[in-house]
Design an enzyme around this catalytic site. Structure first.
Site, PDB file in Angstrom:
ATOM      1  CG  HIS A 109      52.694  23.356  34.190  1.00 41.71           C
ATOM      2  ND1 HIS A 109      53.129  24.650  34.042  1.00 41.71           N
ATOM      3  CD2 HIS A 109      51.644  23.231  33.337  1.00 41.71           C
ATOM      4  CE1 HIS A 109      52.382  25.280  33.153  1.00 41.71           C
ATOM      5  NE2 HIS A 109      51.471  24.430  32.715  1.00 41.71           N
ATOM      6  CD  GLU A 167      58.095  22.872  35.272  1.00 41.71           C
ATOM      7  OE1 GLU A 167      58.568  23.799  34.610  1.00 41.71           O
ATOM      8  OE2 GLU A 167      57.012  22.295  35.004  1.00 41.71           O
ATOM      9  CB  CYS A 210      55.298  28.610  33.014  1.00 43.09           C
ATOM     10  SG  CYS A 210      54.478  27.986  34.498  1.00 43.09           S
ATOM     11  CB  ALA A 219      47.914  -1.431  -2.647  1.00 47.78           C
ATOM     12  CB  SER A 243      46.890  -2.306   1.045  1.00 51.42           C
ATOM     13  OG  SER A 243      45.779  -1.769   1.747  1.00 51.42           O
ATOM     14  CD1 TRP A 247      45.848  -8.178   7.581  1.00 48.03           C
ATOM     15  CD2 TRP A 247      46.250  -5.979   7.675  1.00 48.03           C
ATOM     16  NE1 TRP A 247      44.800  -7.589   8.240  1.00 48.03           N
ATOM     17  CE2 TRP A 247      45.034  -6.234   8.316  1.00 48.03           C
ATOM     18  CE3 TRP A 247      46.714  -4.678   7.605  1.00 48.03           C
ATOM     19  CZ2 TRP A 247      44.270  -5.227   8.885  1.00 48.03           C
ATOM     20  CZ3 TRP A 247      45.959  -3.682   8.176  1.00 48.03           C
ATOM     21  CH2 TRP A 247      44.754  -3.952   8.811  1.00 48.03           C
ATOM     22  NE  ARG A 299      46.817   3.706  12.778  1.00 43.08           N
ATOM     23  CZ  ARG A 299      45.906   2.913  12.257  1.00 43.08           C
ATOM     24  NH1 ARG A 299      44.960   2.398  13.042  1.00 43.08           N
ATOM     25  NH2 ARG A 299      45.924   2.632  10.965  1.00 43.08           N
ATOM     26  CG  LEU A 305      42.823   6.219   9.848  1.00 44.95           C
ATOM     27  CD1 LEU A 305      42.956   7.657   9.384  1.00 44.95           C
ATOM     28  CD2 LEU A 305      43.983   5.381   9.338  1.00 44.95           C
TER      29      LEU A 305
END
Length: 330
Positions: free
Chosen positions: A60, A62, A85, A172, A178, A180, A194, A214
């Site tokens: 964590h 901390e 926590c 497109a 599409s 570019w 992304r 992607l």
């Protein structure tokens, strides 16, 4: 490690909290299923420890900051974006207990933890230990945790819709071409977005027509490519996950940040369901005319219902293109 600004302006609690928030976002989305928390320990105006939630949720923030500060943490101030926590875990010590044993003088917290295992008990433990504890929910601290807070409040990820379009709102040509529309700089910024997402989604028609990768194609960030999902009632190819109903419980697993990249049908589905929290509108200085619209029908009944829903939060030039960022007003 320590930092200071000799002769510079005196930093306020809000300044230090915002610095912790900027540090915390470095952990997203790899910190999943844990929130991406940032922590800074300050003594006499100097940073003596810092940390952010590591991949997989441990250590964590901390714990990292306190380990870095060591004995110097005694009497210092901890700024942390989320309530430490307070529950036992086989994966590591509770951070409220660590802070108490470090004998901090103050802890300033950006947000209470909605996790019922902590939910106020972390603050209570700190105060019981005699540590001055205060809440300071700065906009930056809350924004850094928005994926975690959205999942806790509504059971879904914080969702960004990305649209790359011409000046006349086309994504497109009529035949679907599409690549570019936008230039290199805008596409690079899109790849950075992304890298900040747990998952990325396109419509089934876009998947079948374009077979998009992607992935993240920025040097050094390739490993941050998000999970790939398709909005379809059919089967998804290998390496993809099908999402049939965006409103179904657990439709997006434990993802905290979702990026929707298109096409127009998927964009309309999320907008019509009011599941878009942030809009990224990339505009290229071109006019296409007849072509595919960036958004399909969202069931809008009147123009009055369209107003007052979006707030501009950023505007910038990316090469010859422009980017406008809007956040949903709720």
């Amino acid at each position: 490690m320590s930092t200071t600004d000799p002769g510079g302006p005196r930093r306020t609690d809000a300044d230090w909290m915002d610095a912790a928030a900027a540090l915390g976002v470095r952990g997203a989305p790899q910190s999943r299923p844990n929130p991406a928390v940032g922590a800074i320990i300050v003594r006499d105006g100097r940073v003596i420890g810092r940390g952010f939630t590591q991949a997989g949720g441990r250590p964590h923030a901390e714990a990292m900051a306190l380990a870095q500060a060591g004995e110097a943490a005694r009497g210092a101030t901890l700024y942390v974006t989320l309530e430490p926590c307070a529950h036992a875990s086989a994966r590591g010590p509770d951070c409220a207990g660590l802070a108490a044993r470090a004998a901090l003088a103050r802890v300033v917290i950006g947000c209470t933890d909605p996790d019922p295992r902590t939910a106020g008990s972390g603050i209570a433990a700190l105060r019981t230990a005699g540590i001055d504890t205060a809440l300071l929910p700065t906009p930056a601290a809350l924004a850094s945790l928005r994926g975690y807070l959205m999942r806790a409040a509504q059971g879904r990820p914080y969702t960004t819709l990305k649209l790359a379009m011409s000046l006349d709102g086309r994504i497109a040509l009529p035949d679907g071409t599409s690549r570019w529309i936008t230039g290199h700089e805008a596409r690079a910024h899109g790849h950075l977005e992304r890298a900040r997402a747990d998952a990325i989604l396109v419509g089934g028609a876009t998947l079948r027509a374009d077979a998009p990768k992607l992935d993240v194609r920025l040097p050094g960030l390739e490993a941050r490519s998000p999970a790939r999902w398709a909005l379809t009632r059919g089967a998804a190819p290998d390496g993809w996950q099908a999402v049939a109903d965006i409103a179904a419980p657990h439709a997006f697993g434990d993802a905290q940040f979702l990026l929707v990249e298109g096409g127009g049908g998927a964009a309309a589905t999320f907008l019509a369901a009011d599941r878009v929290d942030r809009l990224l509108l990339y505009r290229a200085p071109i006019v296409i005319g007849a072509g595919r619209p960036c958004i399909g029908d969202i069931g809008l009944a009147s123009l009055d219902a369209a107003h007052g829903r979006w707030r501009l939060t950023d505007h910038r030039r990316l090469g010859s293109d422009t980017l406008d960022v809007y956040e949903r007003t709720r």
